[in-house]
Design a protein around this motif. Structure first.
Motif, PDB file in Angstrom:
ATOM      1  N   THR A 143       0.853  -1.217   0.035  1.00  0.00           N
ATOM      2  CA  THR A 143      -0.034  -0.067   0.077  1.00  0.00           C
ATOM      3  C   THR A 143       1.065   1.253   0.058  1.00  0.00           C
ATOM      4  O   THR A 143       1.856   1.305   0.887  1.00  0.00           O
ATOM      5  N   PRO A 144       0.511   2.226  -0.857  1.00  0.00           N
ATOM      6  CA  PRO A 144       1.548   3.445  -1.108  1.00  0.00           C
ATOM      7  C   PRO A 144       0.968   4.409   0.226  1.00  0.00           C
ATOM      8  O   PRO A 144       0.055   4.320   0.805  1.00  0.00           O
ATOM      9  N   THR A 145       1.946   5.052   0.700  1.00  0.00           N
ATOM     10  CA  THR A 145       1.892   6.054   1.701  1.00  0.00           C
ATOM     11  C   THR A 145       2.309   7.554   1.239  1.00  0.00           C
ATOM     12  O   THR A 145       3.029   7.736   0.438  1.00  0.00           O
ATOM     13  N   VAL A 146       1.470   8.468   1.586  1.00  0.00           N
ATOM     14  CA  VAL A 146       1.678   9.658   1.305  1.00  0.00           C
ATOM     15  C   VAL A 146       1.923  10.537   2.419  1.00  0.00           C
ATOM     16  O   VAL A 146       1.073  10.465   3.472  1.00  0.00           O
ATOM     17  N   GLN A 147       3.042  11.337   2.380  1.00  0.00           N
ATOM     18  CA  GLN A 147       3.257  12.408   3.552  1.00  0.00           C
ATOM     19  C   GLN A 147       3.411  13.690   2.851  1.00  0.00           C
ATOM     20  O   GLN A 147       3.778  13.950   2.064  1.00  0.00           O
ATOM     21  N   LEU A 148       3.040  14.577   3.853  1.00  0.00           N
ATOM     22  CA  LEU A 148       2.929  15.950   3.518  1.00  0.00           C
ATOM     23  C   LEU A 148       3.677  16.760   4.443  1.00  0.00           C
ATOM     24  O   LEU A 148       3.410  16.464   5.795  1.00  0.00           O
ATOM     25  N   ALA A 149       4.691  17.296   4.257  1.00  0.00           N
ATOM     26  CA  ALA A 149       5.721  17.974   4.989  1.00  0.00           C
ATOM     27  C   ALA A 149       6.058  19.362   4.442  1.00  0.00           C
ATOM     28  O   ALA A 149       6.124  19.432   3.259  1.00  0.00           O
ATOM     29  N   ALA A 150       6.307  20.316   5.306  1.00  0.00           N
ATOM     30  CA  ALA A 150       6.444  21.574   5.097  1.00  0.00           C
ATOM     31  C   ALA A 150       8.087  21.624   4.791  1.00  0.00           C
ATOM     32  O   ALA A 150       8.838  20.964   5.294  1.00  0.00           O
ATOM     33  N   PRO A 151       8.613  22.323   3.714  1.00  0.00           N
ATOM     34  CA  PRO A 151      10.010  22.292   3.582  1.00  0.00           C
ATOM     35  C   PRO A 151      10.943  23.073   4.557  1.00  0.00           C
ATOM     36  O   PRO A 151      10.525  24.021   5.464  1.00  0.00           O
ATOM     37  N   LYS A 152      12.094  22.421   4.978  1.00  0.00           N
ATOM     38  CA  LYS A 152      12.760  23.288   5.748  1.00  0.00           C
ATOM     39  C   LYS A 152      13.434  24.573   5.551  1.00  0.00           C
ATOM     40  O   LYS A 152      13.737  25.460   6.469  1.00  0.00           O
ATOM     41  N   GLU A 153      13.716  24.854   4.237  1.00  0.00           N
ATOM     42  CA  GLU A 153      14.207  26.301   3.948  1.00  0.00           C
ATOM     43  C   GLU A 153      12.815  27.116   3.301  1.00  0.00           C
ATOM     44  O   GLU A 153      12.013  26.184   2.528  1.00  0.00           O
ATOM     45  N   PRO A 154      12.922  28.270   3.330  1.00  0.00           N
ATOM     46  CA  PRO A 154      11.826  29.038   2.529  1.00  0.00           C
ATOM     47  C   PRO A 154      12.244  28.901   1.078  1.00  0.00           C
ATOM     48  O   PRO A 154      13.136  28.744   0.546  1.00  0.00           O
ATOM     49  N   ILE A 155      10.867  28.946   0.416  1.00  0.00           N
ATOM     50  CA  ILE A 155      11.087  29.198  -1.195  1.00  0.00           C
ATOM     51  C   ILE A 155      11.582  30.417  -1.570  1.00  0.00           C
ATOM     52  O   ILE A 155      10.708  31.373  -1.453  1.00  0.00           O
ATOM     53  N   ASN A 156      12.447  30.484  -2.354  1.00  0.00           N
ATOM     54  CA  ASN A 156      13.023  31.808  -2.947  1.00  0.00           C
ATOM     55  C   ASN A 156      12.605  31.890  -4.322  1.00  0.00           C
ATOM     56  O   ASN A 156      12.887  30.996  -5.006  1.00  0.00           O
ATOM     57  N   ILE A 157      12.166  33.020  -4.560  1.00  0.00           N
ATOM     58  CA  ILE A 157      11.942  33.201  -6.341  1.00  0.00           C
ATOM     59  C   ILE A 157      12.592  34.466  -6.651  1.00  0.00           C
ATOM     60  O   ILE A 157      12.287  35.515  -6.189  1.00  0.00           O
ATOM     61  N   ASN A 158      13.643  34.350  -7.576  1.00  0.00           N
ATOM     62  CA  ASN A 158      14.204  35.546  -8.183  1.00  0.00           C
ATOM     63  C   ASN A 158      13.718  35.958  -9.365  1.00  0.00           C
ATOM     64  O   ASN A 158      13.677  35.140 -10.149  1.00  0.00           O
ATOM     65  N   LEU A 159      13.163  36.994  -9.583  1.00  0.00           N
ATOM     66  CA  LEU A 159      12.646  37.432 -10.699  1.00  0.00           C
ATOM     67  C   LEU A 159      13.654  38.674 -11.042  1.00  0.00           C
ATOM     68  O   LEU A 159      13.687  39.814 -10.752  1.00  0.00           O
ATOM     69  N   ASN A 160      14.359  38.338 -12.089  1.00  0.00           N
ATOM     70  CA  ASN A 160      15.249  39.572 -12.527  1.00  0.00           C
ATOM     71  C   ASN A 160      14.661  40.067 -14.111  1.00  0.00           C
ATOM     72  O   ASN A 160      14.560  39.142 -15.006  1.00  0.00           O
ATOM     73  N   VAL A 161      14.041  40.884 -13.915  1.00  0.00           N
ATOM     74  CA  VAL A 161      13.186  41.418 -15.066  1.00  0.00           C
ATOM     75  C   VAL A 161      13.703  42.821 -15.312  1.00  0.00           C
ATOM     76  O   VAL A 161      13.986  43.768 -14.584  1.00  0.00           O
TER      77      VAL A 161
END
Length: 63
Positions: free
Chosen positions: A20-38
């Motif tokens: 049986t498959p298991t699904v785990q939801l976990a928050a990332p340990k580091e924040p998500i960074n989005i670089n927009l060089n526009v």
């Protein structure tokens, strides 16, 4: 024969239960960074009548 069928059914149940498959939801340990060089460039073109161009001339002293 009946005992053999019961044993086979239990073995099959154990094998299917282990897959049986298991699904785990976990928050990332580091924040998500989005670089927009526009780089935004724009050009404005203005079409002016000759008379108005003479009024707004640099020598008119308005600017």
């Amino acid at each position: 024969m009946c005992l053999r069928n019961i044993g086979s059914a239990l073995l099959l149940g154990l094998l299917l239960g282990a897959c049986t498959p298991t699904v785990q939801l976990a928050a990332p340990k580091e924040p998500i960074n989005i670089n927009l060089n526009v780089k935004i460039e724009h050009e404005i073109y203005i079409k002016v009548d000759k008379e108005l161009d003479n009024i707004l001339d640099e020598s008119s002293g308005l600017f």
